[in-house]
Design a protein around this motif. Structure first.
Motif, mmCIF file in Angstrom:
data_model
loop_
_atom_site.group_PDB
_atom_site.id
_atom_site.type_symbol
_atom_site.label_atom_id
_atom_site.label_comp_id
_atom_site.label_asym_id
_atom_site.label_seq_id
_atom_site.Cartn_x
_atom_site.Cartn_y
_atom_site.Cartn_z
ATOM 1 N N ASP A 101 -6.154 21.413 -8.890
ATOM 2 C CA ASP A 101 -6.343 22.864 -8.088
ATOM 3 C C ASP A 101 -4.901 23.983 -7.682
ATOM 4 O O ASP A 101 -4.968 24.042 -6.625
ATOM 5 C CB ASP A 101 -7.133 22.700 -7.108
ATOM 6 N N GLY A 102 -3.673 23.341 -8.389
ATOM 7 C CA GLY A 102 -2.543 23.341 -8.097
ATOM 8 C C GLY A 102 -1.916 22.997 -6.493
ATOM 9 O O GLY A 102 -1.502 23.494 -5.918
ATOM 10 N N GLY A 103 -2.844 22.169 -5.839
ATOM 11 C CA GLY A 103 -2.129 21.340 -5.016
ATOM 12 C C GLY A 103 -2.649 21.312 -3.833
ATOM 13 O O GLY A 103 -2.536 21.123 -3.048
ATOM 14 N N ARG A 104 -3.917 22.052 -3.575
ATOM 15 C CA ARG A 104 -4.677 22.938 -2.493
ATOM 16 C C ARG A 104 -5.615 21.306 -1.395
ATOM 17 O O ARG A 104 -5.368 21.594 -0.829
ATOM 18 C CB ARG A 104 -5.797 24.176 -2.940
ATOM 19 N N SER A 105 -5.660 20.672 -2.847
ATOM 20 C CA SER A 105 -6.825 19.484 -2.441
ATOM 21 C C SER A 105 -5.606 18.732 -3.741
ATOM 22 O O SER A 105 -5.439 18.793 -4.867
ATOM 23 C CB SER A 105 -8.113 19.529 -2.954
ATOM 24 N N TRP A 106 -5.775 17.474 -2.865
ATOM 25 C CA TRP A 106 -5.008 15.570 -3.286
ATOM 26 C C TRP A 106 -6.212 15.105 -3.554
ATOM 27 O O TRP A 106 -7.050 14.485 -2.488
ATOM 28 C CB TRP A 106 -4.304 15.607 -3.104
ATOM 29 N N THR A 107 -6.307 13.778 -4.911
ATOM 30 C CA THR A 107 -7.726 12.896 -4.362
ATOM 31 C C THR A 107 -6.436 11.415 -4.761
ATOM 32 O O THR A 107 -5.683 12.035 -5.291
ATOM 33 C CB THR A 107 -8.482 12.762 -5.417
ATOM 34 N N GLU A 108 -6.553 10.804 -4.003
ATOM 35 C CA GLU A 108 -5.699 9.649 -3.750
ATOM 36 C C GLU A 108 -6.003 8.034 -5.328
ATOM 37 O O GLU A 108 -7.865 8.103 -4.246
ATOM 38 C CB GLU A 108 -5.957 8.754 -2.558
ATOM 39 N N THR A 109 -5.520 8.263 -6.217
ATOM 40 C CA THR A 109 -6.406 8.046 -7.346
ATOM 41 C C THR A 109 -6.175 6.517 -7.381
ATOM 42 O O THR A 109 -6.802 5.910 -8.027
ATOM 43 C CB THR A 109 -6.194 8.641 -8.224
ATOM 44 N N PHE A 110 -5.321 5.881 -7.083
ATOM 45 C CA PHE A 110 -4.604 4.506 -6.644
ATOM 46 C C PHE A 110 -3.839 4.255 -5.160
ATOM 47 O O PHE A 110 -3.093 4.822 -4.844
ATOM 48 C CB PHE A 110 -3.886 4.033 -7.703
ATOM 49 N N ARG A 111 -4.479 2.631 -4.813
ATOM 50 C CA ARG A 111 -3.672 2.548 -3.893
ATOM 51 C C ARG A 111 -3.461 1.115 -3.848
ATOM 52 O O ARG A 111 -4.499 0.297 -4.432
ATOM 53 C CB ARG A 111 -4.382 2.678 -2.691
ATOM 54 N N ASN A 112 -2.198 0.730 -4.103
ATOM 55 C CA ASN A 112 -1.942 -0.606 -4.654
ATOM 56 C C ASN A 112 -1.753 -1.618 -3.473
ATOM 57 O O ASN A 112 -1.927 -1.821 -2.393
ATOM 58 C CB ASN A 112 -0.590 -1.075 -5.000
ATOM 59 N N GLU A 113 -2.828 -2.637 -3.742
ATOM 60 C CA GLU A 113 -3.404 -3.821 -2.439
ATOM 61 C C GLU A 113 -2.341 -4.973 -2.280
ATOM 62 O O GLU A 113 -2.602 -6.127 -1.563
ATOM 63 C CB GLU A 113 -4.874 -4.364 -2.150
ATOM 64 N N ASP A 114 -1.466 -5.254 -3.951
ATOM 65 C CA ASP A 114 -1.104 -6.179 -3.826
ATOM 66 C C ASP A 114 0.605 -6.593 -3.535
ATOM 67 O O ASP A 114 1.923 -5.923 -3.756
ATOM 68 C CB ASP A 114 -0.909 -6.830 -5.603
ATOM 69 N N PRO A 115 0.879 -7.236 -1.997
ATOM 70 C CA PRO A 115 2.121 -6.844 -0.992
ATOM 71 C C PRO A 115 3.286 -7.446 -2.617
ATOM 72 O O PRO A 115 4.550 -6.696 -1.712
ATOM 73 C CB PRO A 115 2.197 -8.135 -0.280
ATOM 74 N N ASN A 116 2.875 -8.022 -3.437
ATOM 75 C CA ASN A 116 4.279 -8.275 -4.406
ATOM 76 C C ASN A 116 4.756 -7.031 -5.549
ATOM 77 O O ASN A 116 6.108 -7.924 -6.136
ATOM 78 C CB ASN A 116 4.064 -9.593 -4.830
ATOM 79 N N THR A 129 1.329 -1.526 -0.094
ATOM 80 C CA THR A 129 0.065 0.148 0.144
ATOM 81 C C THR A 129 0.669 1.240 -0.565
ATOM 82 O O THR A 129 0.575 2.305 -0.010
ATOM 83 C CB THR A 129 -0.647 0.126 1.587
ATOM 84 N N ASP A 130 2.190 1.365 0.375
ATOM 85 C CA ASP A 130 3.291 2.602 0.095
ATOM 86 C C ASP A 130 2.609 3.455 -1.458
ATOM 87 O O ASP A 130 3.421 3.708 -1.545
ATOM 88 C CB ASP A 130 4.754 2.293 0.454
ATOM 89 N N SER A 131 2.706 1.818 -2.006
ATOM 90 C CA SER A 131 3.211 2.978 -4.092
ATOM 91 C C SER A 131 1.388 2.973 -3.909
ATOM 92 O O SER A 131 0.740 2.353 -3.953
ATOM 93 C CB SER A 131 3.051 1.239 -4.664
ATOM 94 N N ARG A 132 1.056 4.121 -4.257
ATOM 95 C CA ARG A 132 -0.107 4.830 -4.350
ATOM 96 C C ARG A 132 -0.248 5.674 -6.016
ATOM 97 O O ARG A 132 0.978 6.229 -5.740
ATOM 98 C CB ARG A 132 -0.469 5.773 -2.852
#
Length: 345
Positions: free
Chosen positions: A113-128, A104-107
């Motif tokens: 909006d220039g970094g005022r807000s961010w959306t997490e669009t992917f979180r890796n769930e495969d430990p490999n 999950t560290d790979s995201r």
């Protein structure tokens, strides 16, 4: 030949002359910028001479809109424990950034909006899986690269500008070599140009360049003469178009020795440069549309005026990444908050 075609050839020729002439009257120099941080910036996304983004350690993302005179910290609030290694930006407001690590560290994060807000669009769930780099073929279509999972490199794809991502089928990916992987050193192990994508490898018996012409669905692997080993191989690619490519690397464990650490694409064959930087290099970039190019690493920076056939050192400062914007402005970033813009005279 039509008049329009003749004019386009003349304009292209003038661009080539200009790209070289900018370096003939004086030594190029990096102009350092005060970023106010000691983060290590391996992710770099220059938009223009005035706008650039950098991303690095401790969840740090900075943005400038005044050519580097001032920087704003705009990283996601929940990423302070993560390591950014790549960032891709379309303008001063729109960017996608990649964090690395197993599981999950790979995201992937996105802002409009220039970094005022961010959306997490992917979180890796495969430990490999371990994602290394991200690139965009255009504003809608992008790819991210993971080290091999079940014997093949994994490709993540988006068709909506990075809002959503899905794993590509491995059917079109050649098998990885034993020990083969990609280097998350400068955000340029996976790159694109003219609708095509490439990624570079090391770690195995040979360093290779994989290419795709169909949006990352199928890939072809080509061996290169850059030496490969447990910590050696190709660390960075740069493509001006489909037929003009550069590859640089070496061994980060032996940064002051890389006797065959730079190559250029000649037709479909990679050829070692006649004069190489001679030391480990983690970043490469074309300057505009001509034959001029840059390479950087922790022991210095090099300039080529002949499309990567020969390289000459011009700076001894440490950088990890180098990229040039469409307007010809070139930026570099690295350890201890170092960010610089290239001065040509």
């Amino acid at each position: 030949m039509t008049l329009q075609r003749k004019l386009s050839i003349v304009v292209a020729g003038l661009a080539v002359v200009a790209s070289v002439a900018g370096f003939t009257h004086g030594k190029p120099q990096w102009q350092l910028s005060d970023t106010g941080t000691t983060a290590r910036f391996r992710g770099l996304a220059p938009v223009s001479d005035r706008v650039a983004w950098v991303a690095g350690s401790a969840g740090t993302i900075l943005r400038t809109t005044d050519g580097g005179r001032s920087w704003q910290s705009v990283g996601p609030a929940d990423a302070a424990e993560l390591q950014f290694r790549d960032i891709e930006a379309f303008d001063a407001r729109t960017a996608t950034a990649l964090t690395i690590g197993n599981g999950t560290d790979s995201r992937l994060y996105a802002t409009t909006d220039g970094g005022r807000s961010w959306t997490e669009t992917f979180r890796n769930e495969d430990p490999n899986a371990f994602y290394d780099c991200v690139t965009f073929l255009d504003r809608r279509h992008g790819l991210a690269l993971s080290d091999p999972v079940d014997g093949k490199f994994r490709i993540l794809a988006t068709s909506d500008g990075g809002r959503t991502w899905s794993v590509r089928s491995p059917a079109g990916m050649p098998a990885a070599l034993a020990g083969e992987f990609a280097f998350a050193a400068s955000g340029t192990c996976l790159v694109s140009a003219a609708g095509q994508a490439w990624f570079a490898t090391g770690g195995g018996a040979a360093s290779r360049v994989f290419s795709s012409t169909d949006g990352g669905r199928t890939w072809t692997a080509t061996a290169t003469p850059i030496p490969s080993g447990p910590s050696a191989g190709i660390y960075s690619l740069a493509f001006r178009d489909r037929t003009h490519g550069l590859a640089v690397g070496g061994d980060y464990a032996v940064p002051d020795a890389a006797p065959a650490g730079a190559a250029y694409l000649r037709g479909r064959t990679w050829t070692v440069a006649r004069t190489v930087p001679g030391e480990y290099r983690s970043g490469a970039a074309w300057i505009g549309h001509g034959p001029a190019a840059l390479a950087v690493g922790p022991t210095g920076s090099d300039l080529s005026l002949d499309a990567g056939r020969t390289w000459k050192r011009f700076d001894t400062g440490s950088f990890d990444a180098v990229r040039c914007a469409h307007d010809g402005a070139c930026w570099a970033s690295g350890e201890q908050g170092r960010v610089a813009k290239l001065r040509r005279h």
